[in-house]
Design a protein around this motif. Structure first.
Motif, PDB file in Angstrom:
ATOM      1  N   GLU A 100      17.594 -10.411  23.313  1.00 45.87           N
ATOM      2  CA  GLU A 100      18.703  -9.577  22.838  1.00 45.87           C
ATOM      3  C   GLU A 100      18.483  -8.117  23.245  1.00 45.87           C
ATOM      4  N   PHE A 101      17.259  -7.630  23.079  1.00 46.04           N
ATOM      5  CA  PHE A 101      16.927  -6.259  23.470  1.00 46.04           C
ATOM      6  C   PHE A 101      17.062  -6.064  24.984  1.00 46.04           C
ATOM      7  N   LEU A 102      16.679  -7.052  25.760  1.00 45.78           N
ATOM      8  CA  LEU A 102      16.816  -6.951  27.217  1.00 45.78           C
ATOM      9  C   LEU A 102      18.281  -6.836  27.619  1.00 45.78           C
ATOM     10  N   TRP A 103      19.148  -7.650  26.993  1.00 44.75           N
ATOM     11  CA  TRP A 103      20.590  -7.548  27.270  1.00 44.75           C
ATOM     12  C   TRP A 103      21.121  -6.177  26.871  1.00 44.75           C
ATOM     13  N   GLN A 104      20.712  -5.687  25.705  1.00 43.85           N
ATOM     14  CA  GLN A 104      21.181  -4.376  25.249  1.00 43.85           C
ATOM     15  C   GLN A 104      20.752  -3.272  26.212  1.00 43.85           C
ATOM     16  N   THR A 105      19.546  -3.387  26.731  1.00 41.98           N
ATOM     17  CA  THR A 105      19.067  -2.415  27.708  1.00 41.98           C
ATOM     18  C   THR A 105      19.893  -2.492  28.988  1.00 41.98           C
ATOM     19  N   ALA A 106      20.148  -3.696  29.459  1.00 40.99           N
ATOM     20  CA  ALA A 106      20.929  -3.871  30.692  1.00 40.99           C
ATOM     21  C   ALA A 106      22.342  -3.326  30.538  1.00 40.99           C
ATOM     22  N   TYR A 107      22.920  -3.475  29.355  1.00 41.25           N
ATOM     23  CA  TYR A 107      24.283  -3.003  29.110  1.00 41.25           C
ATOM     24  C   TYR A 107      24.343  -1.550  28.637  1.00 41.25           C
ATOM     25  N   ALA A 108      23.207  -0.886  28.482  1.00 40.34           N
ATOM     26  CA  ALA A 108      23.195   0.480  27.959  1.00 40.34           C
ATOM     27  C   ALA A 108      24.022   1.431  28.819  1.00 40.34           C
ATOM     28  N   ASP A 109      24.076   1.167  30.122  1.00 42.92           N
ATOM     29  CA  ASP A 109      24.858   2.021  31.016  1.00 42.92           C
ATOM     30  C   ASP A 109      26.267   1.473  31.260  1.00 42.92           C
ATOM     31  N   ASN A 110      26.663   0.475  30.477  1.00 41.89           N
ATOM     32  CA  ASN A 110      27.977  -0.170  30.554  1.00 41.89           C
ATOM     33  C   ASN A 110      28.230  -0.904  31.867  1.00 41.89           C
ATOM     34  N   VAL A 111      27.151  -1.168  32.617  1.00 43.08           N
ATOM     35  CA  VAL A 111      27.259  -1.909  33.871  1.00 43.08           C
ATOM     36  C   VAL A 111      26.136  -2.935  33.907  1.00 43.08           C
ATOM     37  N   LEU A 112      26.513  -4.197  34.042  1.00 43.49           N
ATOM     38  CA  LEU A 112      25.506  -5.244  34.179  1.00 43.49           C
ATOM     39  C   LEU A 112      25.399  -5.587  35.661  1.00 43.49           C
ATOM     40  N   ASN A 113      24.291  -5.183  36.240  1.00 46.60           N
ATOM     41  CA  ASN A 113      24.033  -5.464  37.641  1.00 46.60           C
ATOM     42  C   ASN A 113      23.576  -6.911  37.787  1.00 46.60           C
ATOM     43  N   VAL A 114      23.912  -7.545  38.891  1.00 48.98           N
ATOM     44  CA  VAL A 114      23.558  -8.943  39.111  1.00 48.98           C
ATOM     45  C   VAL A 114      22.038  -9.151  39.072  1.00 48.98           C
ATOM     46  N   ASP A 115      21.268  -8.181  39.554  1.00 46.75           N
ATOM     47  CA  ASP A 115      19.812  -8.299  39.522  1.00 46.75           C
ATOM     48  C   ASP A 115      19.278  -8.249  38.095  1.00 46.75           C
ATOM     49  N   GLU A 116      19.903  -7.414  37.256  1.00 46.77           N
ATOM     50  CA  GLU A 116      19.505  -7.349  35.851  1.00 46.77           C
ATOM     51  C   GLU A 116      19.761  -8.685  35.168  1.00 46.77           C
ATOM     52  N   GLU A 117      20.951  -9.231  35.396  1.00 48.00           N
ATOM     53  CA  GLU A 117      21.289 -10.520  34.776  1.00 48.00           C
ATOM     54  C   GLU A 117      20.357 -11.619  35.254  1.00 48.00           C
ATOM     55  N   ARG A 118      20.110 -11.667  36.535  1.00 52.53           N
ATOM     56  CA  ARG A 118      19.211 -12.685  37.090  1.00 52.53           C
ATOM     57  C   ARG A 118      17.830 -12.615  36.456  1.00 52.53           C
ATOM     58  N   LEU A 119      17.320 -11.406  36.327  1.00 50.50           N
ATOM     59  CA  LEU A 119      15.982 -11.218  35.767  1.00 50.50           C
ATOM     60  C   LEU A 119      15.923 -11.640  34.305  1.00 50.50           C
ATOM     61  N   ILE A 120      16.911 -11.250  33.526  1.00 48.87           N
ATOM     62  CA  ILE A 120      16.925 -11.629  32.108  1.00 48.87           C
ATOM     63  C   ILE A 120      17.014 -13.145  31.967  1.00 48.87           C
ATOM     64  N   ARG A 121      17.875 -13.760  32.732  1.00 45.85           N
ATOM     65  CA  ARG A 121      18.021 -15.222  32.652  1.00 45.85           C
ATOM     66  C   ARG A 121      16.749 -15.926  33.111  1.00 45.85           C
TER      67      ARG A 121
END
Length: 144
Positions: A100-121
């Motif tokens: 949950e914290f990782l998702w919140q960090t990724a969305y902190a800038d209001n943009v979810l980059n594909v690399d961020e999503e891939r890494l979290i998943r």
């Protein structure tokens, strides 16, 4: 070194270090934030806020913790040691909170980059969190 970043005594020639379990989420959040090639101020603020909270609980200097996380990110080629520590030390609910914290960090800038999503998943899969739960946490973080 710092008391939260200890050398693993099992093999003195091996340069593995062990973060305090409370700080692993912060280190992984930093990995997520820089995975798109840059770290946004809002992502940095989210991570530093969590480091401050955890540092106070552990009586550590938050600036030293952050510098160590940055250094580890620059020197490390893998975060498998983190995954092993998580799987060994975290309860299922703690794993959920970390994702949950990782998702919140990724969305902190209001943009979810594909690399961020891939890494979290990828992290979620390695710590055995079901994909449906990961997607639910993603939606919750997006709507905050």
């Amino acid at each position: 070194m710092f008391n939260f970043f200890k050398k693993n005594d099992s093999n003195l020639d091996d340069k593995k270090f062990v973060f305090d379990p409370e700080l692993i989420g912060c280190a992984l959040a930093y990995e997520v934030a820089v995975s798109d090639g840059e770290i946004d101020d809002s992502e940095l603020l989210k991570i530093k806020s969590e480091i401050l909270k955890k540092s106070e609980q552990l009586s550590l200097n938050p600036d030293e913790v952050f510098k160590t996380i940055e250094h580890h990110n620059q020197e490390s080629v893998s975060f498998n040691d983190f995954i092993n520590q998580i799987n060994h030390n975290f309860l299922h609910e703690q794993k959920i909170q970390m994702i949950e914290f990782l998702w919140q960090t990724a969305y902190a800038d209001n943009v979810l980059n594909v690399d961020e999503e891939r890494l979290i998943r990828r992290i979620a899969g390695m710590i055995r969190i079901k994909d449906m739960k990961v997607l639910k946490l993603k939606d919750q973080a997006k709507n905050i």
